[in-house]
Design a protein around this motif. Structure first.
Motif, PDB file in Angstrom:
ATOM      1  N   UNK A   1       0.838  -1.191   0.000  1.00 19.02           N
ATOM      2  CA  UNK A   1       0.000   0.000   0.000  1.00 19.02           C
ATOM      3  C   UNK A   1       0.875   1.243   0.000  1.00 19.02           C
ATOM      4  N   UNK A   2       0.449   2.304  -0.700  1.00 21.54           N
ATOM      5  CA  UNK A   2       1.246   3.528  -0.718  1.00 21.54           C
ATOM      6  C   UNK A   2       1.381   4.112   0.679  1.00 21.54           C
ATOM      7  N   UNK A 130      -3.751   1.526  -7.938  1.00 23.30           N
ATOM      8  CA  UNK A 130      -4.609   1.208  -6.792  1.00 23.30           C
ATOM      9  C   UNK A 130      -6.054   1.616  -7.036  1.00 23.30           C
ATOM     10  N   UNK A 131      -6.297   2.355  -8.134  1.00 24.59           N
ATOM     11  CA  UNK A 131      -7.624   2.900  -8.392  1.00 24.59           C
ATOM     12  C   UNK A 131      -8.165   2.330  -9.702  1.00 24.59           C
ATOM     13  N   UNK A 132      -9.198   1.479  -9.634  1.00 25.47           N
ATOM     14  CA  UNK A 132      -9.764   0.896 -10.854  1.00 25.47           C
ATOM     15  C   UNK A 132     -10.296   1.970 -11.804  1.00 25.47           C
ATOM     16  N   UNK A 133     -10.092   1.743 -13.098  1.00 24.62           N
ATOM     17  CA  UNK A 133     -10.564   2.701 -14.108  1.00 24.62           C
ATOM     18  C   UNK A 133     -11.964   2.294 -14.532  1.00 24.62           C
ATOM     19  N   UNK A 134     -12.943   2.709 -13.740  1.00 29.85           N
ATOM     20  CA  UNK A 134     -14.315   2.241 -13.913  1.00 29.85           C
ATOM     21  C   UNK A 134     -15.280   3.291 -13.371  1.00 29.85           C
ATOM     22  N   UNK A 135     -16.514   3.272 -13.889  1.00 31.79           N
ATOM     23  CA  UNK A 135     -17.549   4.149 -13.341  1.00 31.79           C
ATOM     24  C   UNK A 135     -17.958   3.728 -11.927  1.00 31.79           C
ATOM     25  N   UNK A 136     -17.519   2.517 -11.486  1.00 37.27           N
ATOM     26  CA  UNK A 136     -17.794   2.098 -10.107  1.00 37.27           C
ATOM     27  C   UNK A 136     -16.995   2.924  -9.104  1.00 37.27           C
ATOM     28  N   UNK A 144     -12.432   8.487   0.091  1.00 37.02           N
ATOM     29  CA  UNK A 144     -12.026   7.471   1.067  1.00 37.02           C
ATOM     30  C   UNK A 144     -10.548   7.119   0.885  1.00 37.02           C
ATOM     31  N   UNK A 145     -10.131   6.975  -0.369  1.00 36.48           N
ATOM     32  CA  UNK A 145      -8.726   6.676  -0.651  1.00 36.48           C
ATOM     33  C   UNK A 145      -7.817   7.788  -0.129  1.00 36.48           C
ATOM     34  N   UNK A 146      -8.208   9.042  -0.359  1.00 37.90           N
ATOM     35  CA  UNK A 146      -7.399  10.154   0.133  1.00 37.90           C
ATOM     36  C   UNK A 146      -7.346  10.154   1.654  1.00 37.90           C
ATOM     37  N   UNK A 225     -11.722  -1.961   4.614  1.00 40.15           N
ATOM     38  CA  UNK A 225     -10.288  -2.032   4.808  1.00 40.15           C
ATOM     39  C   UNK A 225      -9.618  -0.810   4.165  1.00 40.15           C
ATOM     40  N   UNK A 226      -8.385  -0.616   4.509  1.00 39.55           N
ATOM     41  CA  UNK A 226      -7.619   0.454   3.894  1.00 39.55           C
ATOM     42  C   UNK A 226      -7.029  -0.052   2.596  1.00 39.55           C
ATOM     43  N   UNK A 227      -7.518   0.498   1.488  1.00 36.73           N
ATOM     44  CA  UNK A 227      -7.030   0.058   0.180  1.00 36.73           C
ATOM     45  C   UNK A 227      -5.740   0.767  -0.215  1.00 36.73           C
ATOM     46  N   UNK A 228      -5.229   1.644   0.652  1.00 40.34           N
ATOM     47  CA  UNK A 228      -3.958   2.294   0.368  1.00 40.34           C
ATOM     48  C   UNK A 228      -4.124   3.685  -0.155  1.00 40.34           C
TER      49      UNK A 228
END
Length: 228
Positions: A1-2, A130-136, A144-146, A225-228
Motif C-alpha cells: 500500500x502507498x 490502486x484505483x480501478x478505471x471504472x464508473x464504479x 475514502x482513498x485520500x 479495509x484500507x485500500x492504500x
C-alpha cells in the motif's frame, strides 16, 4: 500500500492538533440550493479538513459524451477525474480560506497555514494502479482513498439526497446508489464515516465551527479495509 502523507501527519502533531477529516462535497450540490451554505459552513470549520470535489455537471458531460463518441471506460475515468479538478477549481474560488491542492505536500502546506485545501485529484490518481478505471469508482471512493493516504480520522460525504439514515451501512447505501460500489473496499478501517444531506446544511456551520461533523454517522462493515 502507498505510504501515508507524513508531512501532513507531522503538521497535525505541531501547532494545529485538530481532528483530521476529509469532506467530499458532492457534485450534485453544484446546482443545488445549499451550495453556498455548505461553502460558508466548511470555511468556518475548526477541524483540519480537506475538501474533495465531486464531478458534478462536468462529469455528467463525460457520461453524456461516452456513448456517441465511443471512448472507453478507461478514458471516461480519466475525464471524470479531470471533471473533479474542474469543480475543485470552482469551489476553491468561492472562499478566501480555500486553496487548490494537488499533492500531499500542498495539502500539508495549506493545512499548516490555516487554509482549507481543495484537492484536485488528477495529479495523484491518474494512472494509479490502486484505483480501478471504472464508473464504479466515483469521488466517494476517491475521498475514502485520500483519507487513507492522509491518515484521516473521519470521512464526511455531503450529498444532495436525504435517502439515508443512521440505520444504514455501506452495503445498503451502495445497493440504493447513495454511495458508489467500491466505497466499502476503499474506506480505511476504523475511520468515522458520516453522511450529510440538504437538511443538514442549516446546522452545519455551527457544528463545524465547534469541531464537529454534521449529518449522521454510518456503521461500516467489518470487511472495510484500507485500500492504500
Amino acid at each position: 500500500a502507498p505510504r501515508r502523507c507524513g508531512r501532513l501527519r507531522a503538521a497535525r502533531k505541531g501547532r494545529r492538533p485538530m481532528k483530521l477529516a476529509v469532506v467530499k462535497l458532492g457534485g450534485s450540490t453544484a446546482f443545488g440550493t445549499h451550495l453556498h451554505e455548505w461553502i460558508d459552513a466548511l470555511a468556518a470549520a475548526r477541524l483540519a479538513i480537506t475538501i474533495v470535489p465531486g464531478g458534478g455537471p462536468f462529469a455528467d458531460q463525460v457520461r453524456k459524451a461516452q456513448k456517441p463518441i465511443g471512448f472507453s471506460d478507461s478514458a471516461a475515468h480519466a475525464m471524470a477525474i479531470l471533471a473533479m479538478d474542474q469543480f475543485g477549481h470552482a469551489l476553491a474560488d468561492l472562499s478566501a480560506r480555500f486553496v487548490p491542492a494537488r499533492t500531499c505536500a500542498e495539502i500539508a502546506e495549506a493545512s499548516a497555514a490555516g487554509r482549507i485545501p481543495v484537492w484536485l485529484p488528477s495529479a495523484m490518481t491518474l494512472g494509479n494502479r490502486a484505483i480501478p478505471e471504472s464508473w464504479d469508482i466515483t469521488s466517494d471512493s476517491l475521498a475514502a482513498w485520500l483519507a487513507g493516504r492522509l491518515g484521516g480520522e473521519a470521512l464526511l460525504l455531503v450529498k444532495e439526497t436525504a435517502n439515508f439514515s443512521a440505520e444504514d451501512d455501506l452495503d445498503s447505501l451502495a445497493r440504493r446508489g447513495v454511495v458508489d460500489a467500491c466505497l466499502s473496499a476503499m474506506l480505511p478501517a476504523g475511520i468515522d464515516f458520516h453522511l450529510a444531506g440538504p437538511e443538514d446544511a442549516a446546522t452545519a456551520r455551527a457544528l463545524l465551527a465547534a469541531g464537529k461533523l454534521p449529518g449522521v454517522r454510518i456503521g461500516t462493515p467489518v470487511l472495510a479495509r484500507n485500500a492504500g
